[in-house]
Motif scaffolding. Sequence first.
Motif, mmCIF file in Angstrom:
data_model
loop_
_atom_site.group_PDB
_atom_site.id
_atom_site.type_symbol
_atom_site.label_atom_id
_atom_site.label_comp_id
_atom_site.label_asym_id
_atom_site.label_seq_id
_atom_site.Cartn_x
_atom_site.Cartn_y
_atom_site.Cartn_z
ATOM 1 N N ARG A 1 69.646 28.392 24.652
ATOM 2 C CA ARG A 1 69.786 27.009 24.176
ATOM 3 C C ARG A 1 68.573 26.190 24.613
ATOM 4 O O ARG A 1 67.994 25.467 23.802
ATOM 5 N N PHE B 1 70.229 27.039 16.471
ATOM 6 C CA PHE B 1 71.332 27.285 17.398
ATOM 7 C C PHE B 1 72.404 28.168 16.770
ATOM 8 O O PHE B 1 72.988 29.019 17.432
ATOM 9 N N TYR C 1 75.762 28.681 19.698
ATOM 10 C CA TYR C 1 77.115 28.139 19.565
ATOM 11 C C TYR C 1 78.117 29.280 19.562
ATOM 12 O O TYR C 1 78.017 30.206 18.768
ATOM 13 N N SER D 1 78.983 25.247 22.548
ATOM 14 C CA SER D 1 77.972 26.185 23.034
ATOM 15 C C SER D 1 78.598 27.282 23.876
ATOM 16 O O SER D 1 79.562 27.044 24.606
#
Length: 98
Positions: free
Chosen positions: A17, A73, A79, A9
Amino acid sequence: MIVARYALSDPGKAAERSRLLEEHKAYLHGAAIRILLSGPSAPPAEGKGSTALVIAEVETLAEFEAFSAGDPFVRSGVYGSVDIFEWRPSFGLLRKNL
């Protein structure tokens, strides 16, 4: 084939997130592929990104790459890096269940 996705991340995307976490979980739970294991690492040190691992069984690497590309994500850039690779487990207690 067994494949793995190792994702790190971006610590600067922590709010994004958090906002997308439930959508990300729903995406994994509704997957058309067979996910064997999935989950994040322990909470990261201050200012560091967390890591996450998905291990799945698919027919082709391209099938998993397409699945990964649709993950909220991944689509949103939560990420900072994503590595996808074929994995050939050869030993361990879980091996006999694959």
